[in-house]
Design a protein around this motif. Sequence first.
Motif, PDB file in Angstrom:
ATOM      1  N   LEU A 113      21.556  -1.540  25.676  1.00  0.00           N
ATOM      2  CA  LEU A 113      20.983  -0.697  24.812  1.00  0.00           C
ATOM      3  C   LEU A 113      20.297   0.450  25.639  1.00  0.00           C
ATOM      4  CD1 LEU A 113      20.048  -0.187  21.906  1.00  0.00           C
ATOM      5  CD2 LEU A 113      18.077  -1.493  22.302  1.00  0.00           C
ATOM      6  N   GLU A 114      19.860   0.221  26.575  1.00  0.00           N
ATOM      7  CA  GLU A 114      19.307   1.171  27.592  1.00  0.00           C
ATOM      8  C   GLU A 114      20.121   2.232  28.150  1.00  0.00           C
ATOM      9  OE1 GLU A 114      16.787   0.330  31.281  1.00  0.00           O
ATOM     10  OE2 GLU A 114      16.132  -1.531  30.381  1.00  0.00           O
ATOM     11  N   CYS A 116      22.882   2.980  26.505  1.00  0.00           N
ATOM     12  CA  CYS A 116      23.008   3.690  25.298  1.00  0.00           C
ATOM     13  C   CYS A 116      21.905   4.825  24.667  1.00  0.00           C
ATOM     14  CB  CYS A 116      23.159   2.749  23.900  1.00  0.00           C
ATOM     15  SG  CYS A 116      24.569   1.743  24.009  1.00  0.00           S
ATOM     16  N   GLU A 117      20.729   4.218  25.058  1.00  0.00           N
ATOM     17  CA  GLU A 117      19.568   5.160  24.824  1.00  0.00           C
ATOM     18  C   GLU A 117      19.769   6.170  26.114  1.00  0.00           C
ATOM     19  OE1 GLU A 117      17.668   5.562  22.613  1.00  0.00           O
ATOM     20  OE2 GLU A 117      17.283   3.444  21.618  1.00  0.00           O
ATOM     21  N   LYS A 120      22.236   8.950  24.925  1.00  0.00           N
ATOM     22  CA  LYS A 120      21.629   9.530  23.755  1.00  0.00           C
ATOM     23  C   LYS A 120      20.848  10.852  24.124  1.00  0.00           C
ATOM     24  CE  LYS A 120      18.621   8.131  20.705  1.00  0.00           C
ATOM     25  NZ  LYS A 120      17.958   7.263  19.671  1.00  0.00           N
ATOM     26  N   ILE A 137      28.338  -0.239  22.731  1.00  0.00           N
ATOM     27  CA  ILE A 137      27.008  -0.735  22.802  1.00  0.00           C
ATOM     28  C   ILE A 137      27.312  -2.533  22.504  1.00  0.00           C
ATOM     29  CG2 ILE A 137      26.907  -0.658  20.335  1.00  0.00           C
ATOM     30  CD1 ILE A 137      23.758  -0.240  20.770  1.00  0.00           C
ATOM     31  N   ASP A 142      19.512  -4.884  17.464  1.00  0.00           N
ATOM     32  CA  ASP A 142      18.887  -3.257  17.829  1.00  0.00           C
ATOM     33  C   ASP A 142      19.796  -2.238  17.326  1.00  0.00           C
ATOM     34  OD1 ASP A 142      16.334  -4.076  18.766  1.00  0.00           O
ATOM     35  OD2 ASP A 142      17.307  -4.606  20.959  1.00  0.00           O
ATOM     36  N   TYR A 146      19.500   1.800  16.456  1.00  0.00           N
ATOM     37  CA  TYR A 146      20.057   2.854  17.324  1.00  0.00           C
ATOM     38  C   TYR A 146      20.986   3.559  16.382  1.00  0.00           C
ATOM     39  CZ  TYR A 146      22.650   5.038  21.249  1.00  0.00           C
ATOM     40  OH  TYR A 146      23.264   5.869  21.943  1.00  0.00           O
ATOM     41  N   THR A 147      21.878   2.897  15.689  1.00  0.00           N
ATOM     42  CA  THR A 147      22.907   3.750  14.873  1.00  0.00           C
ATOM     43  C   THR A 147      22.075   4.467  13.884  1.00  0.00           C
ATOM     44  OG1 THR A 147      24.338   1.713  14.903  1.00  0.00           O
ATOM     45  CG2 THR A 147      24.766   3.389  13.059  1.00  0.00           C
ATOM     46  N   SER A 149      19.404   6.196  14.196  1.00  0.00           N
ATOM     47  CA  SER A 149      18.873   7.234  14.917  1.00  0.00           C
ATOM     48  C   SER A 149      19.738   8.383  15.242  1.00  0.00           C
ATOM     49  CB  SER A 149      18.302   6.762  16.487  1.00  0.00           C
ATOM     50  OG  SER A 149      19.147   6.438  17.358  1.00  0.00           O
TER      51      SER A 149
END
Length: 184
Positions: A113-114, A116-117, A120, A137, A142, A146-147, A149
Amino acid sequence: NYPARSVYKLKEIDNRFHIFENGQRVLDLGAAPGSWTLFSAKKVGPEGYVLGVDIQTTETEFPENVTFLQADVFEDSPELMAAMEKHLPYDLIISDMAPKTIGVRFADQANSLELCERAKELIPRRLKVGGHFIVKIFDSSDVKGYTDSLRKMFGKVKNFKPKSSREESIELFIVALGFRGIEG
Ligand code: SAM
């Protein structure tokens, strides 16, 4: 010939969503050993351009329309910033980045996730309006947040599990189409 089987996943994504066009500029995050980079370079052709970035190096030989840079996406090194600025804006930002898995699912998911962030964060000012973002991902509770956002930033957002992704793998891909640009 491609150095990694992961190329099939990108092929499946492209077959379904038709993300590639001749002449596009592509930012490929987590690019080593280079299958996605090679595939992208072929799809965009000599008029297009691909910047591949990975914390690891690769022995793969790339065509002339490719730059491969060894860099950590979490470090805003001058080399990485300069390389990314050089061919703005990108039509596609694609990330197959994955953490070194430690076998503790919770930690692996958090590390994914980090990444992916971080991917982004690189979108504003670098992705062309109308451009697309593809990101791997690890599935977790979570993913929905994320999706969601991404839904605020893109016209259409889909989750996609390629057939070529191993059955036991918890990875999936988020396909975000039609970047709306920076708001406000
Ligand atoms: N798409 C590649 C291909 O087709 O050849 C395979 C990518 S592999 C599944 C995931 C990659 O993410 C690894 O090469 C890893 O080094 C890279 N990666 C992980 N963390 C990274 C970071 N912080 N910065 C850049 N790359 C990273």
